[in-house]
Design a protein around this motif. Structure first.
Motif, PDB file in Angstrom:
ATOM      1  N   GLU A 149      -1.892  -3.587  18.802  1.00  0.00           N
ATOM      2  CA  GLU A 149      -2.453  -4.814  19.355  1.00  0.00           C
ATOM      3  C   GLU A 149      -3.095  -5.673  18.274  1.00  0.00           C
ATOM      4  OE1 GLU A 149      -4.117  -1.585  22.098  1.00  0.00           O
ATOM      5  OE2 GLU A 149      -2.806  -1.592  20.338  1.00  0.00           O
ATOM      6  N   THR A 150      -3.750  -5.017  17.326  1.00  0.00           N
ATOM      7  CA  THR A 150      -4.390  -5.736  16.223  1.00  0.00           C
ATOM      8  C   THR A 150      -3.351  -6.455  15.377  1.00  0.00           C
ATOM      9  OG1 THR A 150      -6.209  -4.119  16.149  1.00  0.00           O
ATOM     10  CG2 THR A 150      -5.855  -5.462  14.185  1.00  0.00           C
ATOM     11  N   ILE A 151      -2.251  -5.752  15.091  1.00  0.00           N
ATOM     12  CA  ILE A 151      -1.209  -6.315  14.237  1.00  0.00           C
ATOM     13  C   ILE A 151      -0.463  -7.445  14.944  1.00  0.00           C
ATOM     14  CG2 ILE A 151       0.921  -5.780  12.979  1.00  0.00           C
ATOM     15  CD1 ILE A 151      -0.207  -2.862  12.781  1.00  0.00           C
ATOM     16  N   HIS A 152      -0.086  -7.204  16.193  1.00  0.00           N
ATOM     17  CA  HIS A 152       0.703  -8.210  16.907  1.00  0.00           C
ATOM     18  C   HIS A 152      -0.116  -9.442  17.265  1.00  0.00           C
ATOM     19  CE1 HIS A 152       4.394  -5.990  17.078  1.00  0.00           C
ATOM     20  NE2 HIS A 152       3.798  -4.931  17.596  1.00  0.00           N
ATOM     21  N   ALA A 153      -1.426  -9.284  17.390  1.00  0.00           N
ATOM     22  CA  ALA A 153      -2.261 -10.455  17.655  1.00  0.00           C
ATOM     23  C   ALA A 153      -2.218 -11.425  16.475  1.00  0.00           C
ATOM     24  CB  ALA A 153      -3.702 -10.023  17.928  1.00  0.00           C
ATOM     25  N   ALA A 154      -2.109 -10.873  15.260  1.00  0.00           N
ATOM     26  CA  ALA A 154      -2.054 -11.720  14.066  1.00  0.00           C
ATOM     27  C   ALA A 154      -0.633 -12.136  13.727  1.00  0.00           C
ATOM     28  CB  ALA A 154      -2.679 -10.985  12.882  1.00  0.00           C
ATOM     29  N   TYR A 155       0.328 -11.220  13.926  1.00  0.00           N
ATOM     30  CA  TYR A 155       1.715 -11.470  13.546  1.00  0.00           C
ATOM     31  C   TYR A 155       2.638 -11.088  14.700  1.00  0.00           C
ATOM     32  CZ  TYR A 155      -0.807 -11.344   9.160  1.00  0.00           C
ATOM     33  OH  TYR A 155      -1.738 -11.561   8.167  1.00  0.00           O
ATOM     34  N   LEU A 242      -8.809   0.590  11.884  1.00  0.00           N
ATOM     35  CA  LEU A 242      -9.134  -0.572  11.069  1.00  0.00           C
ATOM     36  C   LEU A 242      -8.842  -1.860  11.846  1.00  0.00           C
ATOM     37  CD1 LEU A 242      -7.637   0.544   7.639  1.00  0.00           C
ATOM     38  CD2 LEU A 242     -10.019   0.582   8.336  1.00  0.00           C
ATOM     39  N   PRO A 243      -9.818  -2.751  11.973  1.00  0.00           N
ATOM     40  CA  PRO A 243      -9.620  -3.978  12.743  1.00  0.00           C
ATOM     41  C   PRO A 243      -9.007  -5.107  11.918  1.00  0.00           C
ATOM     42  CG  PRO A 243     -11.891  -3.859  12.042  1.00  0.00           C
ATOM     43  CD  PRO A 243     -11.217  -2.601  11.524  1.00  0.00           C
ATOM     44  N   PHE A 244      -8.181  -4.754  10.926  1.00  0.00           N
ATOM     45  CA  PHE A 244      -7.581  -5.736  10.021  1.00  0.00           C
ATOM     46  C   PHE A 244      -6.061  -5.641  10.116  1.00  0.00           C
ATOM     47  CE2 PHE A 244     -11.423  -3.914   8.104  1.00  0.00           C
ATOM     48  CZ  PHE A 244     -12.220  -5.040   7.908  1.00  0.00           C
ATOM     49  N   ALA A 245      -5.411  -6.655  10.659  1.00  0.00           N
ATOM     50  CA  ALA A 245      -3.949  -6.636  10.725  1.00  0.00           C
ATOM     51  C   ALA A 245      -3.338  -6.565   9.336  1.00  0.00           C
ATOM     52  CB  ALA A 245      -3.449  -7.875  11.464  1.00  0.00           C
ATOM     53  N   ASP A 246      -3.935  -7.263   8.371  1.00  0.00           N
ATOM     54  CA  ASP A 246      -3.383  -7.291   7.010  1.00  0.00           C
ATOM     55  C   ASP A 246      -3.382  -5.919   6.355  1.00  0.00           C
ATOM     56  OD1 ASP A 246      -3.202  -9.966   7.505  1.00  0.00           O
ATOM     57  OD2 ASP A 246      -4.597 -10.598   5.935  1.00  0.00           O
ATOM     58  N   ALA A 247      -4.238  -5.023   6.820  1.00  0.00           N
ATOM     59  CA  ALA A 247      -4.295  -3.687   6.226  1.00  0.00           C
ATOM     60  C   ALA A 247      -3.008  -2.918   6.444  1.00  0.00           C
ATOM     61  CB  ALA A 247      -5.475  -2.903   6.802  1.00  0.00           C
ATOM     62  N   ALA A 248      -2.236  -3.294   7.456  1.00  0.00           N
ATOM     63  CA  ALA A 248      -0.992  -2.591   7.763  1.00  0.00           C
ATOM     64  C   ALA A 248       0.222  -3.253   7.134  1.00  0.00           C
ATOM     65  CB  ALA A 248      -0.809  -2.516   9.274  1.00  0.00           C
ATOM     66  N   VAL A 249       0.010  -4.329   6.377  1.00  0.00           N
ATOM     67  CA  VAL A 249       1.128  -5.061   5.777  1.00  0.00           C
ATOM     68  C   VAL A 249       1.258  -4.667   4.306  1.00  0.00           C
ATOM     69  CG1 VAL A 249       2.112  -7.329   5.262  1.00  0.00           C
ATOM     70  CG2 VAL A 249       0.784  -6.986   7.370  1.00  0.00           C
ATOM     71  N   ASP A 250       2.173  -3.744   4.031  1.00  0.00           N
ATOM     72  CA  ASP A 250       2.485  -3.439   2.635  1.00  0.00           C
ATOM     73  C   ASP A 250       3.815  -4.103   2.296  1.00  0.00           C
ATOM     74  OD1 ASP A 250       4.187  -1.845   4.073  1.00  0.00           O
ATOM     75  OD2 ASP A 250       3.485   0.056   3.243  1.00  0.00           O
ATOM     76  N   VAL A 251       4.239  -3.963   1.052  1.00  0.00           N
ATOM     77  CA  VAL A 251       5.431  -4.674   0.592  1.00  0.00           C
ATOM     78  C   VAL A 251       6.546  -3.672   0.327  1.00  0.00           C
ATOM     79  CG1 VAL A 251       6.385  -6.191  -1.182  1.00  0.00           C
ATOM     80  CG2 VAL A 251       4.050  -6.547  -0.366  1.00  0.00           C
ATOM     81  N   ASP A 252       7.436  -3.544   1.296  1.00  0.00           N
ATOM     82  CA  ASP A 252       8.578  -2.645   1.178  1.00  0.00           C
ATOM     83  C   ASP A 252       9.897  -3.380   1.010  1.00  0.00           C
ATOM     84  OD1 ASP A 252       7.236  -0.212   1.304  1.00  0.00           O
ATOM     85  OD2 ASP A 252       7.227  -0.193   3.490  1.00  0.00           O
TER      86      ASP A 252
END
Length: 282
Positions: A149-155, A242-252
Motif C-alpha cells: 500500500e505504501t509503494i502503490h500510493a506513491a507509484y 518502513l513508511p517510505f515508498a522510495d526505500a523499496a525502489v532499487d535499480v535492477d
C-alpha cells in the motif's frame, strides 16, 4: 539475544557493490563495469549511498565490497569519503552473503552492523534512522520491508517482488540489521537461499512443506514466518515496516535508472514524479 540498543556503540555499515557480470543490463546501459558506478542524476549510485550513510551519526565506519577495490579507491567521486578515514574497500566475494561474511571477518568488533546495497540511490538518512531506531529490543537480526500500500500510493502500477502474507504484501528495502554475533547464522542461511531471493515461495519452502502450503494458501502471517526463520537459524529475527515508498525502489533495470532520476529531480523540486516517469517502474 541483546538488550536495548546501546547509543554508544557505533554501527558498522556494509555496502554490497559487487558486479552481476557482463550481462548486467544496468551496467551495460550506463557504460560502466559495475552497476554501483552507474550515474543517477549525474552521481554514481554508490556515492549517493555513501553520502546518506555519512549523514547518519550513529554509523562509525563503512565497508564497501567490490571485486576491484581500485574502482573506488581511484575514482574522484569517492575521494571525500576516503579522506574521512572511515571508509574501507574490500574485494567482493562470489555472492552477496559471502561478501558480508568476509566483511564481518575483516574488521574487529563488527557488530552492530547495517547491510545495504550500492544500487539503492534513493536511500536517505531518514530511512536508515527509522529502520534502526525501530528495531525491536532483543532481536539479533532484522530486515526492512515496505507494505504494498505504501509503494502503490506513491507509484501506482509499479511492479516489485512481494512477499505476500495473510496480513499484507511486503517488498524488501535492501536494509538489514545484524545486531549481534548470533546474526552470523542468519547470513549463513542467506547463503543457502540467496539464489531464490526473487522467488519468495522458494525461500519459504526451506521452512518445510506445511509452512509452504500455508504461504501458498495465503494463510501464513509475517510474524509466523519470522518465528519459523528464527527457529531455523537460532537467531531472533524481526521485520521493520518502513513508511517510505522510495526505500523499496532499487535499480535492477535500465528503466529503474530513469525512475530514480525522476524521483531525485522531484526531491529537488519538491514535486512528485509525473505519470510518464511512474510508468518506468512498471
Amino acid at each position: 539475544m541483546t538488550g536495548p540498543l546501546s547509543a554508544d556503540r557505533p554501527i558498522t555499515a556494509i555496502v554490497l557493490a559487487g558486479s552481476r557480470g557482463p550481462a548486467d543490463p544496468v551496467a551495460a546501459a550506463a557504460g560502466v563495469s559495475h552497476k554501483a558506478l552507474a550515474p543517477v542524476a549525474g552521481v554514481p549510485m554508490l556515492a549517493r549511498v555513501l553520502a546518506s550513510l555519512a549523514a547518519v551519526p550513529r554509523i562509525g565506519r563503512v565497508i564497501v565490497l567490490i571485486e576491484r577495490p581500485e574502482l573506488v579507491l581511484e575514482h574522484p567521486a569517492f575521494a571525500p569519503f576516503l579522506a574521512r578515514g572511515s571508509l574501507t574497500v574490500l574485494p567482493a566475494a562470489a555472492s552477496p552473503s559471502r561478501s558480508v561474511l568476509a566483511a564481518l571477518d575483516a574488521v574487529p568488533a563488527p557488530f552492530p552492523c547495517l547491510v545495504t546495497t550500492a544500487d539503492h540511490p534513493l536511500l536517505t538518512p531518514a530511512m536508515v534512522e527509522h529502520f534502526w531506531t525501530n528495531l525491536p529490543p532483543g532481536v539479533d537480526a532484522a530486515v526492512g520491508l515496505a507494505r504494498s500500500e505504501t509503494i502503490h500510493a506513491a507509484y501506482p502500477g509499479t511492479r516489485r517482488t512481494y512477499l505476500r502474507f495473510r496480513d499484507g504484501a511486503y517488498s524488501g528495502c535492501n536494509l538489514f540489521a545484524l545486531r549481534t554475533a548470533a546474526a552470523r547464522s542468519v547470513v549463513s542461511f542467506w547463503r543457502r537461499v540467496e539464489q531464490d531471493r526473487k522467488t519468495p515461495w522458494r525461500m519459504i519452502r526451506t521452512l518445510g512443506p506445511g509452512t509452504l502450503l500455508s504461504y501458498a494458501l495465503g494463510r501464513l502471517r509475517l510474524d509466523t514466518a519470522l518465528a519459523a526463520f528464527s527457529r531455523r537459524t537460532g537467531a531472533a529475527l524481526a521485520a521493520v515496516d518502513l513508511p517510505f515508498a522510495d526505500a523499496a525502489v532499487d535499480v535492477d533495470r535500465p528503466s529503474d535508472l530513469l525512475l530514480a532520476d525522476a524521483i531525485l529531480a522531484g526531491r529537488r523540486d519538491g514535486a512528485p514524479i509525473g505519470p510518464q516517469n511512474q510508468a518506468a517502474a512498471s
